[in-house]
Design an enzyme around this catalytic site. Sequence first.
Site, short mmCIF file in Angstrom:
data_model
loop_
_atom_site.label_atom_id
_atom_site.label_comp_id
_atom_site.label_asym_id
_atom_site.label_seq_id
_atom_site.Cartn_x
_atom_site.Cartn_y
_atom_site.Cartn_z
N GLU A 56 48.66 33.91 47.81
CA GLU A 56 49.00 34.23 49.21
C GLU A 56 49.13 32.96 50.04
O GLU A 56 48.43 31.97 49.81
CB GLU A 56 47.89 35.09 49.82
CG GLU A 56 47.76 36.43 49.13
CD GLU A 56 46.46 37.15 49.45
OE1 GLU A 56 46.46 38.39 49.49
OE2 GLU A 56 45.42 36.48 49.66
N ASP A 231 40.73 43.57 49.13
CA ASP A 231 41.54 42.73 50.02
C ASP A 231 42.99 42.62 49.54
O ASP A 231 43.67 41.66 49.87
CB ASP A 231 40.91 41.34 50.16
CG ASP A 231 40.72 40.63 48.81
OD1 ASP A 231 41.06 41.23 47.77
OD2 ASP A 231 40.25 39.49 48.80
P1 NAD Z 1 33.68 36.46 41.60
O1 NAD Z 1 34.60 36.90 40.52
O2 NAD Z 1 33.06 35.13 41.51
O3 NAD Z 1 32.51 37.54 41.78
C1 NAD Z 1 32.74 38.92 41.79
C2 NAD Z 1 31.54 39.63 41.19
O4 NAD Z 1 31.75 41.04 41.32
C3 NAD Z 1 31.36 39.34 39.70
O5 NAD Z 1 30.06 38.78 39.48
C4 NAD Z 1 31.51 40.71 39.05
O6 NAD Z 1 30.68 40.89 37.93
C5 NAD Z 1 31.13 41.63 40.20
N1 NAD Z 1 31.59 43.01 40.04
C6 NAD Z 1 32.81 43.44 39.63
N2 NAD Z 1 32.82 44.80 39.61
C7 NAD Z 1 31.61 45.21 40.04
C8 NAD Z 1 31.01 46.49 40.23
N3 NAD Z 1 31.69 47.60 39.96
N4 NAD Z 1 29.75 46.54 40.69
C9 NAD Z 1 29.04 45.41 40.95
N5 NAD Z 1 29.55 44.16 40.77
C10 NAD Z 1 30.82 44.06 40.31
O7 NAD Z 1 34.54 36.60 42.96
P2 NAD Z 1 34.20 36.01 44.40
O8 NAD Z 1 34.87 34.70 44.60
O9 NAD Z 1 32.73 36.13 44.65
O10 NAD Z 1 35.00 37.05 45.31
C11 NAD Z 1 34.56 38.38 45.39
C12 NAD Z 1 35.62 39.24 46.04
O11 NAD Z 1 35.75 38.89 47.41
C13 NAD Z 1 37.00 39.08 45.44
O12 NAD Z 1 37.56 40.37 45.28
C14 NAD Z 1 37.78 38.28 46.45
O13 NAD Z 1 39.14 38.57 46.43
C15 NAD Z 1 37.12 38.75 47.74
N6 NAD Z 1 37.19 37.82 48.86
C16 NAD Z 1 37.46 38.34 50.08
C17 NAD Z 1 37.49 37.51 51.19
C18 NAD Z 1 37.71 38.08 52.54
O14 NAD Z 1 37.88 37.33 53.50
N7 NAD Z 1 37.72 39.38 52.69
C19 NAD Z 1 37.26 36.13 51.04
C20 NAD Z 1 36.97 35.64 49.79
C21 NAD Z 1 36.93 36.50 48.69
#
Ligand code: NAD
Length: 367
Positions: A56, A231
């Site tokens: 993005e 997101d």
């Molecule tokens: P990451 O991959 O490091 O961590 C995600 C975690 O979620 C992993 O440890 C995984 O095992 C866990 N997970 C997956 N499915 C699950 C479930 N059903 N139950 C419990 N845990 C589960 O990713 P990250 O960098 O920590 O990012 C997390 C999310 O946040 C991503 O989807 C990312 O796109 C989103 N994000 C959003 C924003 C925002 O501004 N809204 C900003 C940054 C990241």
Amino acid sequence: MVDYIGISDIRRIVREQGIESLIAQIATQIEADYRRWGAFEKDARIASHSPVGVIELMPISDGRHYTFKYVNGHPGNTAAGLLTVTAFGVLADVETGYPLLLSELTIVTALRTAAMSVLAARWMARPDARVLALIGNGAQSEFQAIAFAHQLGLREVRLYDVDPAASHKLERNLLRSRATQHLKIVRATSVADAVRGADIVTTITADKRNAVILSPEMIEPGMHLNAVGGDCPGKTELHADILLRPDARVVVELEAQSRVEGEVQQMAPDFPVTEFEQIVRGAAPGRHHAGEVSIFDSVGFALEDYSALRVLHQLVQEDPRRARQIDLVPDLDDPKDLYGAAVDVPGLSIRHDTPFAVARTAGGAVQ
Ligand code: NAD
């Protein structure tokens, strides 16, 4: 020359400022920028989707500064030893169009997402909220826990992730962090176990599908839900019935973007939402009553990256040693002689204070 903040620089800035203080500075700037919502030229981000993720571009301008962020989201990356989210971005001067700062934004995205989450919770959660359930214990999670512990006076945080190693890593890091020393840290056995009796629930999982991390029976009156991981189109975390509860209220960042990317993508186009700017500008209440289920449907908006880049730029202006300088843009004696910067010829006109440095003799010969 353009200021550059790389990973080693941001690590130094985090160490120097203190992570909780840096998140608080960014939250203050985000709030100030949401207050002047009308000053910004705003667009939903431009997304390029693939079967495994998204890339993005997130541009925004207030007529003085223009910023953009490049960011990806690839939930399958961690299995290959790579981050789910990486990012970098630029702050530029609208007057000249020149970039002023090029910065890593992978760590900064985690800082600004935590800042935005805690800012929304300060306005929307019950003031007596003390227990946070943190579902998804990956890269973003420490930043969230630290921000909430520091700014909301949390007493307890409950951790849950389908990957126990992720929860173990989070617990270890929180036990080591000064900001979370006072917290009771509980390893939950399931999402339901983590959420039961919690005041605030943050979902920050990564899975490229319409997941149901929170289901309707888990939700209790008065909870604040900070839904961060959903997101992207086809990537959500909340069961749609949670949003449809009569006592629920959904707050978004930029409505046009959230209708496509947020939890509200599951709703009809006329489903009521409140933009966060209305709350900080006093046009809408943060919370109507203690029993309301407040939902911050976070997707991440360009304004928050703008705010973070402004904080970094300010820190560099206060002390230029916080950044490095790179020759991203040619610095010419004769701005029409770009050729002279590109080709090594006698009479080269590039300035001698750049790494392209070429000193000219009085006769014009190149030394
Ligand atoms: P990451 O991959 O490091 O961590 C995600 C975690 O979620 C992993 O440890 C995984 O095992 C866990 N997970 C997956 N499915 C699950 C479930 N059903 N139950 C419990 N845990 C589960 O990713 P990250 O960098 O920590 O990012 C997390 C999310 O946040 C991503 O989807 C990312 O796109 C989103 N994000 C959003 C924003 C925002 O501004 N809204 C900003 C940054 C990241």
